[in-house]
Design a protein around this motif. Sequence first.
Motif, PDB file in Angstrom:
ATOM      1  N   ALA A 129     -60.335 -11.708  41.780  1.00 10.32           N
ATOM      2  CA  ALA A 129     -60.931 -11.923  40.455  1.00 10.32           C
ATOM      3  C   ALA A 129     -60.054 -11.336  39.349  1.00 10.32           C
ATOM      4  CB  ALA A 129     -62.334 -11.316  40.409  1.00 10.32           C
ATOM      5  N   ALA A 130     -59.484 -10.159  39.605  1.00  7.97           N
ATOM      6  CA  ALA A 130     -58.656  -9.496  38.592  1.00  7.97           C
ATOM      7  C   ALA A 130     -57.332 -10.209  38.343  1.00  7.97           C
ATOM      8  CB  ALA A 130     -58.394  -8.052  39.006  1.00  7.97           C
ATOM      9  N   THR A 131     -56.849 -10.953  39.338  1.00  2.00           N
ATOM     10  CA  THR A 131     -55.543 -11.617  39.202  1.00  2.00           C
ATOM     11  C   THR A 131     -55.670 -13.123  38.989  1.00  2.00           C
ATOM     12  OG1 THR A 131     -55.374 -11.782  41.621  1.00  2.00           O
ATOM     13  CG2 THR A 131     -54.336  -9.871  40.567  1.00  2.00           C
ATOM     14  N   ASP A 132     -56.855 -13.583  38.658  1.00  2.13           N
ATOM     15  CA  ASP A 132     -57.067 -14.999  38.374  1.00  2.13           C
ATOM     16  C   ASP A 132     -56.278 -15.381  37.109  1.00  2.13           C
ATOM     17  OD1 ASP A 132     -58.606 -17.386  37.120  1.00  2.13           O
ATOM     18  OD2 ASP A 132     -59.416 -17.230  39.137  1.00  2.13           O
ATOM     19  N   PRO A 133     -55.682 -16.573  37.071  1.00  2.00           N
ATOM     20  CA  PRO A 133     -54.924 -16.979  35.873  1.00  2.00           C
ATOM     21  C   PRO A 133     -55.718 -16.895  34.573  1.00  2.00           C
ATOM     22  CG  PRO A 133     -54.422 -18.466  37.671  1.00  2.00           C
ATOM     23  CD  PRO A 133     -55.515 -17.545  38.166  1.00  2.00           C
ATOM     24  N   ILE A 134     -57.030 -17.182  34.630  1.00  3.16           N
ATOM     25  CA  ILE A 134     -57.811 -17.127  33.387  1.00  3.16           C
ATOM     26  C   ILE A 134     -58.020 -15.689  32.908  1.00  3.16           C
ATOM     27  CG2 ILE A 134     -58.974 -19.330  33.786  1.00  3.16           C
ATOM     28  CD1 ILE A 134     -61.463 -17.769  34.595  1.00  3.16           C
ATOM     29  N   VAL A 135     -57.717 -14.716  33.750  1.00  4.72           N
ATOM     30  CA  VAL A 135     -57.754 -13.304  33.365  1.00  4.72           C
ATOM     31  C   VAL A 135     -56.349 -12.825  33.015  1.00  4.72           C
ATOM     32  CG1 VAL A 135     -58.226 -10.944  34.186  1.00  4.72           C
ATOM     33  CG2 VAL A 135     -59.789 -12.820  34.776  1.00  4.72           C
ATOM     34  N   MET A 136     -55.382 -13.126  33.879  1.00  3.13           N
ATOM     35  CA  MET A 136     -54.031 -12.585  33.736  1.00  3.13           C
ATOM     36  C   MET A 136     -53.275 -13.116  32.519  1.00  3.13           C
ATOM     37  SD  MET A 136     -53.385 -10.269  35.934  1.00  3.13           S
ATOM     38  CE  MET A 136     -51.617 -10.182  35.733  1.00  3.13           C
ATOM     39  N   ILE A 137     -53.344 -14.413  32.269  1.00  3.34           N
ATOM     40  CA  ILE A 137     -52.569 -14.981  31.157  1.00  3.34           C
ATOM     41  C   ILE A 137     -53.044 -14.423  29.810  1.00  3.34           C
ATOM     42  CG2 ILE A 137     -52.015 -17.117  29.916  1.00  3.34           C
ATOM     43  CD1 ILE A 137     -51.682 -18.448  32.667  1.00  3.34           C
ATOM     44  N   PRO A 138     -54.364 -14.383  29.522  1.00  2.00           N
ATOM     45  CA  PRO A 138     -54.794 -13.729  28.275  1.00  2.00           C
ATOM     46  C   PRO A 138     -54.419 -12.249  28.208  1.00  2.00           C
ATOM     47  CG  PRO A 138     -56.552 -15.109  29.124  1.00  2.00           C
ATOM     48  CD  PRO A 138     -55.493 -15.045  30.189  1.00  2.00           C
ATOM     49  N   LEU A 139     -54.496 -11.531  29.352  1.00  2.00           N
ATOM     50  CA  LEU A 139     -54.115 -10.117  29.347  1.00  2.00           C
ATOM     51  C   LEU A 139     -52.638  -9.937  29.004  1.00  2.00           C
ATOM     52  CD1 LEU A 139     -55.980  -8.454  32.354  1.00  2.00           C
ATOM     53  CD2 LEU A 139     -56.304  -8.022  29.917  1.00  2.00           C
ATOM     54  N   LEU A 140     -51.796 -10.800  29.555  1.00  2.72           N
ATOM     55  CA  LEU A 140     -50.370 -10.728  29.240  1.00  2.72           C
ATOM     56  C   LEU A 140     -50.124 -11.048  27.774  1.00  2.72           C
ATOM     57  CD1 LEU A 140     -48.862 -12.405  32.429  1.00  2.72           C
ATOM     58  CD2 LEU A 140     -48.460 -10.045  31.676  1.00  2.72           C
ATOM     59  N   ALA A 141     -50.851 -12.021  27.227  1.00  5.32           N
ATOM     60  CA  ALA A 141     -50.713 -12.368  25.807  1.00  5.32           C
ATOM     61  C   ALA A 141     -51.126 -11.189  24.918  1.00  5.32           C
ATOM     62  CB  ALA A 141     -51.546 -13.606  25.481  1.00  5.32           C
ATOM     63  N   ILE A 142     -52.221 -10.524  25.281  1.00  4.13           N
ATOM     64  CA  ILE A 142     -52.672  -9.342  24.532  1.00  4.13           C
ATOM     65  C   ILE A 142     -51.636  -8.226  24.631  1.00  4.13           C
ATOM     66  CG2 ILE A 142     -54.403  -7.490  24.501  1.00  4.13           C
ATOM     67  CD1 ILE A 142     -56.455  -9.697  25.371  1.00  4.13           C
ATOM     68  N   ALA A 143     -51.064  -8.039  25.824  1.00  2.00           N
ATOM     69  CA  ALA A 143     -50.024  -7.011  25.991  1.00  2.00           C
ATOM     70  C   ALA A 143     -48.804  -7.327  25.133  1.00  2.00           C
ATOM     71  CB  ALA A 143     -49.625  -6.917  27.466  1.00  2.00           C
ATOM     72  N   CYS A 144     -48.435  -8.608  25.026  1.00  6.54           N
ATOM     73  CA  CYS A 144     -47.310  -9.000  24.165  1.00  6.54           C
ATOM     74  C   CYS A 144     -47.586  -8.622  22.716  1.00  6.54           C
ATOM     75  CB  CYS A 144     -47.058 -10.510  24.266  1.00  6.54           C
ATOM     76  SG  CYS A 144     -46.313 -11.030  25.808  1.00  6.54           S
ATOM     77  N   LEU A 145     -48.803  -8.905  22.264  1.00  5.77           N
ATOM     78  CA  LEU A 145     -49.180  -8.558  20.881  1.00  5.77           C
ATOM     79  C   LEU A 145     -49.154  -7.047  20.686  1.00  5.77           C
ATOM     80  CD1 LEU A 145     -52.132 -11.032  20.247  1.00  5.77           C
ATOM     81  CD2 LEU A 145     -49.859 -11.076  19.186  1.00  5.77           C
ATOM     82  N   PHE A 146     -49.645  -6.317  21.666  1.00  7.73           N
ATOM     83  CA  PHE A 146     -49.658  -4.857  21.584  1.00  7.73           C
ATOM     84  C   PHE A 146     -48.236  -4.318  21.434  1.00  7.73           C
ATOM     85  CE2 PHE A 146     -49.126  -0.808  23.834  1.00  7.73           C
ATOM     86  CZ  PHE A 146     -49.984   0.005  23.108  1.00  7.73           C
ATOM     87  N   PHE A 147     -47.324  -4.780  22.299  1.00  2.72           N
ATOM     88  CA  PHE A 147     -45.946  -4.284  22.246  1.00  2.72           C
ATOM     89  C   PHE A 147     -45.208  -4.754  20.995  1.00  2.72           C
ATOM     90  CE2 PHE A 147     -46.434  -3.958  27.005  1.00  2.72           C
ATOM     91  CZ  PHE A 147     -46.377  -2.573  27.035  1.00  2.72           C
TER      92      PHE A 147
END
Length: 197
Positions: free
Chosen positions: A41-59
């Motif tokens: 559940a934690a590594t599902d694409p619908i979770v991971m891709i938004p998390l990576l996008a948020i991390a990009c914005l954070f950095f």
Amino acid sequence: MADGLSFSHFRPSIYFLDQELAAWVETSPRYLVEVERLISAATDPIVMIPLLAIACLFFAVIRLPWLILGFPITVWALVNATLATAISLLLKLTVGRARPETALGHLSFHPLSFQDAFQSMPSAQLALASGVVMSFAILTPRYKQLFIAGGLIVCGSRIILAEHWLSDTMLGWAIGCGSVYLTALVFKARNADWQGR
């Protein structure tokens, strides 16, 4: 035939392993299945891709010296995750392989059925995981074993949950690695172009 060779003796070994491993995971302890369900559940694409996008914005916003590599690493991981997921989703619709949970067998294919039960090969989750972990592993080689181990744990979760055959996860992993290789070539060519100007 009892004393002769049948077609099953000539099947590629990966297909043999598919069936054997699927039979073995049916005996997995309940606690292991629940742990793998959380990992999946934690590594599902619908979770991971938004998390990576948020991390990009954070950095991009937080410009601390010790986080200087965070932005390019995360952007590359996001690009690879998105590309690998898109490729695998297109392929799984075309291939139409039955999932282990359907009990139809590892050689059951229904191309272009558009039903989730026939979208086993390749694993989109493993394509994404491979794209992400290989991006991080290449740019932070000191921790590459840790990242690759994480990817293999995701692989195990998909098999134990009877969502994919072993060969589905291997193809997904290869797609993620191929995405990393392709984007590395593109970035290298662009970098050479910029330096040449």
